[in-house]
Motif scaffolding. Structure first.
Motif, short mmCIF file in Angstrom:
data_model
loop_
_atom_site.label_atom_id
_atom_site.label_comp_id
_atom_site.label_asym_id
_atom_site.label_seq_id
_atom_site.Cartn_x
_atom_site.Cartn_y
_atom_site.Cartn_z
N LEU A 54 0.66 -1.25 -0.19
CA LEU A 54 0.01 0.16 -0.33
C LEU A 54 0.37 1.40 -0.07
O LEU A 54 0.42 2.03 -1.06
CB LEU A 54 -0.83 -0.14 1.24
CG LEU A 54 -1.97 1.34 1.01
CD1 LEU A 54 -2.58 1.14 0.21
CD2 LEU A 54 -2.74 1.35 2.98
N LEU A 100 -8.00 -0.24 0.45
CA LEU A 100 -8.34 1.06 0.99
C LEU A 100 -9.43 1.74 0.75
O LEU A 100 -9.81 2.44 2.21
CB LEU A 100 -7.09 1.45 0.73
CG LEU A 100 -7.19 3.16 1.07
CD1 LEU A 100 -6.38 3.36 2.44
CD2 LEU A 100 -5.85 3.86 0.25
N TRP A 121 -10.84 0.28 3.86
CA TRP A 121 -10.74 0.89 5.06
C TRP A 121 -11.43 2.15 5.50
O TRP A 121 -11.73 1.88 6.36
CB TRP A 121 -9.53 0.98 4.81
CG TRP A 121 -9.03 -0.90 5.18
CD1 TRP A 121 -9.44 -1.74 5.15
CD2 TRP A 121 -7.22 -1.05 5.02
NE1 TRP A 121 -8.42 -3.17 5.55
CE2 TRP A 121 -7.34 -2.12 5.53
CE3 TRP A 121 -6.05 0.05 4.93
CZ2 TRP A 121 -6.27 -3.07 5.41
CZ3 TRP A 121 -5.01 -0.79 4.30
CH2 TRP A 121 -5.13 -2.42 5.21
#
Length: 338
Positions: free
Chosen positions: A101, A304, A307
């Motif tokens: 990431l 992501l 998230w």
């Protein structure tokens, strides 16, 4: 001669007072310390070092290593923040997901989020190095997380015009495995109680292995159950179930079976633990492929995005305690005192 000062390099020697050598030499000429000035002590050197520190007029930079619990608390208090708990057994790809990431952010925005800073840059570089060409390794490698206290990787991001912090918890996979054997091992896992999103990693390479498949499928529900029994998910975080190492899956002759098994794991967790989590999501990733059949960082942008989705706030239930006293039944009434 009597007026001559008696000196000795041994600071414990008292020959100047008693006339006797502490080393036991009757002939003082044979003593290696007699007649020499004492050397500078560590205390004096420390004083010099302190003076140099006091005279420093530059800028002290943070070490940039992963944060401990106290450092994570400070980040949580500074900006709107998201805490991510990543649960994965040993070698399931946890460190690769975190490093992958970070590497994606160096190429540009990820899932609409723009990198805006980090207090753990050096920590990120440590875990990314062995997956890069500069490491001279034959294939990507990730250093395993050491056992002990949980540590946190930090990224500040600009998302929809608002600055937000992301904290990703990193704990040894062996410690999560031990929860399946003894639920009480989850009692001190602060990162799970505070997490906005719990991320369960499913090792694609092991799931494709006939000898490891049953262990992978059986261990995940046991780990989650151990954490549930210790009240780790009282905040009802969102849950992401992530298949890692998709390059190994795509290269396996058992690829179709692995995909079926992953769906079975996802459906089983959703059915069994629906009351303990908010929104569910499943993802297929390949953070650091050893093969060229999968794009590096596959699936991490979607992960992501999940998230960063807001977590539904748990609804509190107001409990009114009554012990039978008359005062407990009184209500507040507004009165115009005049």
């Amino acid at each position: 001669m009597a007026d001559t000062e008696t000196i000795c390099a041994n600071r414990e020697c008292r020959i100047a007072q008693g006339g006797k050598c502490i080393e036991g030499h009757d002939d003082l000429a044979k003593c290696p310390f007699y007649g020499r000035e004492p050397e500078e002590t560590d205390d004096e050197q420390d004083d010099d070092g302190q003076d140099a520190a006091d005279a420093f007029d530059g800028l002290h930079l943070p070490v940039g290593l992963p944060l401990d619990k106290g450092g994570a608390d400070k980040i949580l208090a500074m900006l709107p923040s998201r805490m991510i708990g990543v649960i994965g057994v040993h070698d399931s790809g946890k460190t690769s997901v975190i490093a992958g990431l970070y590497d994606l952010f160096q190429l540009g925005a990820v899932s609409g989020s723009t990198f805006a800073g980090s207090s753990t840059l050096q920590g990120f570089e440590f875990i990314c190095h062995d997956a890069r060409v500069a490491s001279d390794r034959g294939e990507p490698h990730s250093e395993r997380t050491k056992r002990g206290e949980v540590q946190f990787y930090h990224i500040d991001m600009l998302l929809n015009g608002m600055l937000q912090s992301l904290l990703i918890a990193d704990r040894s996979g062996e410690e999560y495995e031990e929860v399946a054997d003894l639920a009480a091992n989850a009692a001190d896992m602060f990162e799970l109680r505070r997490a906005d999103v719990i991320t369960i990693l499913v090792d694609g390479r092991r799931l494709a292995s006939p000898s490891d498949r049953a262990d992978v499928m059986g261990s995940i529900p046991l780990i989650i159950m151990g954490m549930v029994e210790n009240g780790a998910f009282l905040r009802k975080p969102n849950l992401a179930i992530v298949l890692t190492k998709d390059d190994a899956v795509q290269a396996s002759p058992r690829k179709d079976r692995v995909e079926q098994d992953f769906r079975a794991i996802t459906d089983g967790v959703r059915d069994k633990f629906a009351d303990y989590f908010g929104e569910f999501g499943s993802f297929v990733t390949c953070a650091s492929p050893a093969e060229t059949n999968v794009v590096r960082g596959k699936g991490l942008d979607e992960l992501l995005g999940f998230w960063m989705k807001p977590t539904a706030q748990p609804k509190a239930i107001r409990i009114r305690h009554r012990n039978g006293r008359v005062f407990d039944g009184l209500a507040i009434k507004e009165t115009n005192v005049g």
